[in-house]
Design a protein around this motif. Sequence first.
Motif, PDB file in Angstrom:
ATOM      1  N   GLY A  53     -19.267   5.268  37.487  1.00  0.00           N
ATOM      2  CA  GLY A  53     -18.176   6.234  37.489  1.00  0.00           C
ATOM      3  C   GLY A  53     -18.048   6.970  36.166  1.00  0.00           C
ATOM      4  N   THR A  54     -16.858   7.522  35.920  1.00  0.00           N
ATOM      5  CA  THR A  54     -16.611   8.271  34.688  1.00  0.00           C
ATOM      6  C   THR A  54     -15.306   7.855  34.022  1.00  0.00           C
ATOM      7  N   ASP A  55     -14.721   6.764  34.485  1.00  0.00           N
ATOM      8  CA  ASP A  55     -13.386   6.350  34.046  1.00  0.00           C
ATOM      9  C   ASP A  55     -13.450   5.567  32.738  1.00  0.00           C
ATOM     10  N   HIS A  56     -12.282   5.484  32.069  1.00  0.00           N
ATOM     11  CA  HIS A  56     -12.118   4.561  30.957  1.00  0.00           C
ATOM     12  C   HIS A  56     -12.330   3.131  31.449  1.00  0.00           C
ATOM     13  N   THR A  57     -12.553   2.221  30.519  1.00  0.00           N
ATOM     14  CA  THR A  57     -12.727   0.808  30.863  1.00  0.00           C
ATOM     15  C   THR A  57     -11.710  -0.032  30.096  1.00  0.00           C
ATOM     16  N   ARG A  58     -11.208  -1.057  30.772  1.00  0.00           N
ATOM     17  CA  ARG A  58     -10.182  -1.942  30.224  1.00  0.00           C
ATOM     18  C   ARG A  58     -10.846  -2.930  29.257  1.00  0.00           C
ATOM     19  N   GLU A  59     -10.645  -2.701  27.954  1.00  0.00           N
ATOM     20  CA  GLU A  59     -11.309  -3.521  26.944  1.00  0.00           C
ATOM     21  C   GLU A  59     -10.394  -3.840  25.769  1.00  0.00           C
ATOM     22  N   ARG A  60     -10.737  -4.898  25.054  1.00  0.00           N
ATOM     23  CA  ARG A  60     -10.139  -5.146  23.754  1.00  0.00           C
ATOM     24  C   ARG A  60     -10.706  -4.112  22.793  1.00  0.00           C
ATOM     25  N   VAL A  68     -11.784  12.332  19.083  1.00  0.00           N
ATOM     26  CA  VAL A  68     -11.865  12.334  20.544  1.00  0.00           C
ATOM     27  C   VAL A  68     -13.274  12.463  21.103  1.00  0.00           C
ATOM     28  N   ASP A  69     -14.227  12.918  20.294  1.00  0.00           N
ATOM     29  CA  ASP A  69     -15.546  13.224  20.850  1.00  0.00           C
ATOM     30  C   ASP A  69     -16.260  12.009  21.436  1.00  0.00           C
ATOM     31  N   PHE A  70     -16.028  10.824  20.862  1.00  0.00           N
ATOM     32  CA  PHE A  70     -16.641   9.619  21.427  1.00  0.00           C
ATOM     33  C   PHE A  70     -16.333   9.532  22.923  1.00  0.00           C
ATOM     34  N   ASP A  71     -15.083   9.782  23.256  1.00  0.00           N
ATOM     35  CA  ASP A  71     -14.600   9.684  24.629  1.00  0.00           C
ATOM     36  C   ASP A  71     -14.975  10.904  25.460  1.00  0.00           C
ATOM     37  N   ALA A  72     -14.590  12.084  24.973  1.00  0.00           N
ATOM     38  CA  ALA A  72     -14.711  13.303  25.775  1.00  0.00           C
ATOM     39  C   ALA A  72     -16.157  13.755  25.968  1.00  0.00           C
ATOM     40  N   LEU A  73     -16.961  13.653  24.933  1.00  0.00           N
ATOM     41  CA  LEU A  73     -18.329  14.170  25.011  1.00  0.00           C
ATOM     42  C   LEU A  73     -19.333  13.144  25.515  1.00  0.00           C
ATOM     43  N   TRP A  74     -19.065  11.852  25.275  1.00  0.00           N
ATOM     44  CA  TRP A  74     -20.110  10.869  25.550  1.00  0.00           C
ATOM     45  C   TRP A  74     -19.685   9.762  26.522  1.00  0.00           C
ATOM     46  N   GLY A  75     -18.487   9.237  26.377  1.00  0.00           N
ATOM     47  CA  GLY A  75     -18.043   8.171  27.264  1.00  0.00           C
ATOM     48  C   GLY A  75     -17.907   8.624  28.703  1.00  0.00           C
ATOM     49  N   TYR A  79       0.842  -1.191   0.000  1.00  0.00           N
ATOM     50  CA  TYR A  79       0.000   0.000   0.000  1.00  0.00           C
ATOM     51  C   TYR A  79       0.877   1.242   0.000  1.00  0.00           C
ATOM     52  N   ARG A  80       0.482   2.234  -0.805  1.00  0.00           N
ATOM     53  CA  ARG A  80       1.241   3.492  -0.836  1.00  0.00           C
ATOM     54  C   ARG A  80       0.839   4.402   0.316  1.00  0.00           C
ATOM     55  N   ARG A  81      -0.433   4.304   0.753  1.00  0.00           N
ATOM     56  CA  ARG A  81      -0.928   5.152   1.835  1.00  0.00           C
ATOM     57  C   ARG A  81      -1.706   4.289   2.817  1.00  0.00           C
ATOM     58  N   ILE A  82      -1.486   4.544   4.108  1.00  0.00           N
ATOM     59  CA  ILE A  82      -2.234   3.852   5.157  1.00  0.00           C
ATOM     60  C   ILE A  82      -2.934   4.891   6.024  1.00  0.00           C
ATOM     61  N   PHE A  83      -4.219   4.694   6.255  1.00  0.00           N
ATOM     62  CA  PHE A  83      -5.010   5.550   7.134  1.00  0.00           C
ATOM     63  C   PHE A  83      -5.362   4.745   8.381  1.00  0.00           C
ATOM     64  N   VAL A  84      -4.940   5.224   9.548  1.00  0.00           N
ATOM     65  CA  VAL A  84      -5.304   4.604  10.822  1.00  0.00           C
ATOM     66  C   VAL A  84      -6.216   5.575  11.563  1.00  0.00           C
ATOM     67  N   ILE A  85      -7.458   5.175  11.766  1.00  0.00           N
ATOM     68  CA  ILE A  85      -8.440   6.031  12.432  1.00  0.00           C
ATOM     69  C   ILE A  85      -8.767   5.438  13.798  1.00  0.00           C
ATOM     70  N   VAL A  86      -8.547   6.215  14.845  1.00  0.00           N
ATOM     71  CA  VAL A  86      -8.819   5.801  16.218  1.00  0.00           C
ATOM     72  C   VAL A  86     -10.151   6.397  16.652  1.00  0.00           C
ATOM     73  N   MET A  87     -11.151   5.531  16.810  1.00  0.00           N
ATOM     74  CA  MET A  87     -12.430   5.944  17.390  1.00  0.00           C
ATOM     75  C   MET A  87     -12.233   5.928  18.909  1.00  0.00           C
ATOM     76  N   ASP A  88     -11.796   7.048  19.428  1.00  0.00           N
ATOM     77  CA  ASP A  88     -11.301   7.141  20.794  1.00  0.00           C
ATOM     78  C   ASP A  88     -12.300   6.564  21.798  1.00  0.00           C
ATOM     79  N   SER A  89     -11.913   5.476  22.449  1.00  0.00           N
ATOM     80  CA  SER A  89     -12.639   4.817  23.548  1.00  0.00           C
ATOM     81  C   SER A  89     -13.663   3.775  23.111  1.00  0.00           C
ATOM     82  N   LEU A  90     -13.752   3.429  21.806  1.00  0.00           N
ATOM     83  CA  LEU A  90     -14.767   2.470  21.365  1.00  0.00           C
ATOM     84  C   LEU A  90     -14.289   1.030  21.612  1.00  0.00           C
ATOM     85  N   GLY A  91     -14.320   0.607  22.875  1.00  0.00           N
ATOM     86  CA  GLY A  91     -13.964  -0.760  23.224  1.00  0.00           C
ATOM     87  C   GLY A  91     -14.989  -1.750  22.714  1.00  0.00           C
ATOM     88  N   ALA A  92     -14.559  -3.023  22.615  1.00  0.00           N
ATOM     89  CA  ALA A  92     -15.432  -4.066  22.069  1.00  0.00           C
ATOM     90  C   ALA A  92     -15.565  -5.246  23.019  1.00  0.00           C
TER      91      ALA A  92
END
Length: 396
Positions: free
Chosen positions: A338-345, A285-292, A4-17
């Motif tokens: 609470g309001t903390d992050h969660t340990r997820e895959r 970041v909005d997934f995490d900051a505004l909603w999570g 691949y000539r170009r790689i796009f990595v998009i982080v949906m901040d905090s979207l654990g599965a």
Amino acid sequence: MEQYRRIFVIVMDSLGAGAMEDSLEFGDVGVNTLGHISQAVDSFTIPHLRKMGMANLTPLKQVEPVEKAIGYYGTLREKSRGKDTMTGHWEMMGLEVKTPFKTFTETGFPPELIRELEERTGHKVIGNKSASGTEILDELAPEEIATGHMIVYTSADSVLQICGNEETFGLEELYRCCRIARELTLKDEWKVGRVIARPYVGKKKGEFKRTSNRHDYALKPFGKTALNALKDAGLDVISIGKINDIFDGEGITEALKSKSSVHGMEQTIETAGRDFHGLCFVNLVDFDALWGHRRDPQGYAKEIERFDQKLGILLDTLREDDLLIITADHGNDPTYTGTDHTRERVPFLAYSPSMKGNGALAEGDTFAVIGATTADNFGVAMPRGTIGSSVLNQIV
């Protein structure tokens, strides 16, 4: 030979599965950000994520798994000891964080640190507790505006945050105070991952609004990452959103700031229309900051739907020799206590218009699969001491 000539990595901040095997050690029981969002809302429309395999990762109430994805899908486990932004992103690019960053959620910052901060900045500190960014403005912004005092607070993350009204406190003064705070918090006993400038506007309770002039003062990564390797090899490394802040500029050749996650996707689509050679690394970041953190599954679901709409445009924009990877840096289950992050895959979705195959991937044992795969594609050696194995030969 590059795949691949170009790689796009998009982080949906905090979207654990889904919870990891060791999630109990982090105080997280039965967490599942994506799955619980689906359970909490009546409708959930994500056609483009579905065809990439997102609904195959964890059961979704409204969205059936796809029989034949357009690419490859799977999940990644976190190897580092943490569940925060910097730990997750640094691991993606090859660094294993073995000692978690310090947090001051329960106690606020030590009196010694506050005293030094007041002496060095010339401002009396108010706040000094864990709080929501919007709530603390309603509580303390009128006092800050009237007196010139300085709001300092933290959260469940390893952060020291300082609020400043752009009209009365001044943006440059806010940045100056944050630089001083960053210097002070380099001490081991006070070492937080980030100092964050939180500028806002408004004059009275109910009108205060944070602006896009936020700035993060992060620790430098403790070692070279895949980003450094790519840059040193003469490749483009374009950051969108807070990626540049997370890595303190290390390994970045061009940095674009985003006003929102929707804006970040618009910037990504625009970048896809340009000619570059290398990596485009995006944090939304909005997934995490505004909603999570605010424990709002309905808002989180709507944000994912807005992302999905933009994703459709991006998929149509990708070239034959592009690779798109969608992932996350940790969980933040908006239905949990609470309001903390969660340990997820986290998700690992990979697609290219040139792919001949598709299907499920075995779960990866580290987020560093992403950096290792990117480096492998460009024929670049990962820096000494990094972790992660490439799956490039599995996504063809």
